[in-house]
Scaffold this motif. Structure first.
Motif, PDB file in Angstrom:
ATOM      1  N   ASN A  33       2.656 -16.929   0.859  1.00  0.00           N
ATOM      2  CA  ASN A  33       1.976 -16.021   1.776  1.00  0.00           C
ATOM      3  C   ASN A  33       2.559 -14.621   1.678  1.00  0.00           C
ATOM      4  O   ASN A  33       3.773 -14.457   1.566  1.00  0.00           O
ATOM      5  CB  ASN A  33       2.139 -16.503   3.233  1.00  0.00           C
ATOM      6  N   LEU A  34       1.688 -13.624   1.782  1.00  0.00           N
ATOM      7  CA  LEU A  34       2.128 -12.233   1.771  1.00  0.00           C
ATOM      8  C   LEU A  34       2.804 -11.910   3.100  1.00  0.00           C
ATOM      9  O   LEU A  34       2.238 -12.131   4.165  1.00  0.00           O
ATOM     10  CB  LEU A  34       0.925 -11.305   1.543  1.00  0.00           C
ATOM     11  N   VAL A  35       4.033 -11.390   3.033  1.00  0.00           N
ATOM     12  CA  VAL A  35       4.794 -11.014   4.218  1.00  0.00           C
ATOM     13  C   VAL A  35       4.664  -9.510   4.460  1.00  0.00           C
ATOM     14  O   VAL A  35       4.484  -9.068   5.589  1.00  0.00           O
ATOM     15  CB  VAL A  35       6.282 -11.413   4.071  1.00  0.00           C
ATOM     16  N   ALA A  36       4.748  -8.728   3.381  1.00  0.00           N
ATOM     17  CA  ALA A  36       4.676  -7.265   3.507  1.00  0.00           C
ATOM     18  C   ALA A  36       4.246  -6.656   2.176  1.00  0.00           C
ATOM     19  O   ALA A  36       4.463  -7.237   1.115  1.00  0.00           O
ATOM     20  CB  ALA A  36       6.032  -6.698   3.923  1.00  0.00           C
ATOM     21  N   SER A  37       3.656  -5.471   2.276  1.00  0.00           N
ATOM     22  CA  SER A  37       3.309  -4.683   1.095  1.00  0.00           C
ATOM     23  C   SER A  37       3.308  -3.219   1.497  1.00  0.00           C
ATOM     24  O   SER A  37       2.652  -2.847   2.465  1.00  0.00           O
ATOM     25  CB  SER A  37       1.942  -5.084   0.547  1.00  0.00           C
ATOM     26  N   GLU A  38       4.070  -2.413   0.757  1.00  0.00           N
ATOM     27  CA  GLU A  38       4.156  -0.983   1.066  1.00  0.00           C
ATOM     28  C   GLU A  38       4.268  -0.183  -0.213  1.00  0.00           C
ATOM     29  O   GLU A  38       4.578  -0.718  -1.280  1.00  0.00           O
ATOM     30  CB  GLU A  38       5.382  -0.705   1.949  1.00  0.00           C
ATOM     31  N   LYS A  39       4.066   1.115  -0.067  1.00  0.00           N
ATOM     32  CA  LYS A  39       4.175   2.036  -1.200  1.00  0.00           C
ATOM     33  C   LYS A  39       5.618   2.534  -1.302  1.00  0.00           C
ATOM     34  O   LYS A  39       5.892   3.716  -1.152  1.00  0.00           O
ATOM     35  CB  LYS A  39       3.183   3.185  -1.037  1.00  0.00           C
ATOM     36  N   THR A  40       6.527   1.601  -1.541  1.00  0.00           N
ATOM     37  CA  THR A  40       7.942   1.917  -1.700  1.00  0.00           C
ATOM     38  C   THR A  40       8.503   1.108  -2.862  1.00  0.00           C
ATOM     39  O   THR A  40       7.901   0.133  -3.303  1.00  0.00           O
ATOM     40  CB  THR A  40       8.757   1.566  -0.441  1.00  0.00           C
ATOM     41  N   LEU A  41       9.662   1.510  -3.308  1.00  0.00           N
ATOM     42  CA  LEU A  41      10.430   0.770  -4.312  1.00  0.00           C
ATOM     43  C   LEU A  41      11.896   0.865  -3.944  1.00  0.00           C
ATOM     44  O   LEU A  41      12.301   1.765  -3.204  1.00  0.00           O
ATOM     45  CB  LEU A  41      10.203   1.356  -5.707  1.00  0.00           C
ATOM     46  N   PRO A  42      12.708  -0.051  -4.470  1.00  0.00           N
ATOM     47  CA  PRO A  42      14.132   0.032  -4.159  1.00  0.00           C
ATOM     48  C   PRO A  42      14.760   1.286  -4.763  1.00  0.00           C
ATOM     49  O   PRO A  42      14.306   1.780  -5.793  1.00  0.00           O
ATOM     50  CB  PRO A  42      14.721  -1.228  -4.779  1.00  0.00           C
TER      51      PRO A  42
END
Length: 176
Positions: A33-42
């Motif tokens: 299941n998808l928990v989170a998605s954002e326009k970021t990277l480590p």
């Protein structure tokens, strides 16, 4: 005669309704299941992803709360950390680039323990996407019995498939 017909129809309806509810109870829960998605990277993603094969993709499997919290910070994700049952699930953090005009949206996810792959199929993209690179991260909860057998992530978008090795969190977590 009418009473017998009504009785038979009622009895048949109860049997069908009973079977339907049992089938729903026996359906297995989603394996991922998808928990989170954002326009970021480590932070430091570019230097890490440049030495990886394939370039500009990264997948990390997290199995405990301490690494979950650290990876959430490392991926620079906003807001409160969603609660996930880490006794039942592991978390897959994925970092990649996408077109800023055509963001990726997960359509389906399918785990293949025999091939040790989790396939993520993305929804079709628009016909005209810009060629720029925009960051994208996904956090996916995967049942432990499945995640323990995985070693590769297969990203499928528009028929193009990219295999990404799944790595432990030590590969990306910043050391103090």
């Amino acid at each position: 005669m009418k009473k017998t017909l009504i009785f038979m129809m009622t009895f048949l309806a109860l049997i069908v309704a009973g079977c339907t509810s049992k089938d729903k109870e026996q359906q297995s829960p989603e394996s991922s299941n998808l928990v989170a998605s954002e326009k970021t990277l480590p932070s430091g993603f570019e230097s890490i992803a440049e030495v990886q094969d394939p370039k500009n993709h990264f997948a990390v499997l997290v199995t405990n709360q301490e690494d979950y919290e650290a990876m959430w910070q490392q991926f620079q994700l906003d807001g409160e950390i969603p609660e996930v049952d880490l006794k039942e699930n592991d978390l897959l953090f994925i970092g990649m680039f996408e077109s800023s005009s055509c963001p990726y949206e997960i359509d389906t996810m399918d785990a293949e323990p025999g091939t040790k792959e989790l396939t993520i199929n993305f929804s079709p993209l628009a016909d005209a996407c810009t060629a720029d690179l925009s960051p994208r991260s996904f956090v996916i909860a995967v049942q432990k019995e499945i995640s323990s057998q995985l070693d590769t992530l297969l990203l499928d978008s528009q028929g193009k498939q990219t295999k990404v090795p799944i790595q432990p969190p030590a590969e990306i977590l910043e050391k103090p």
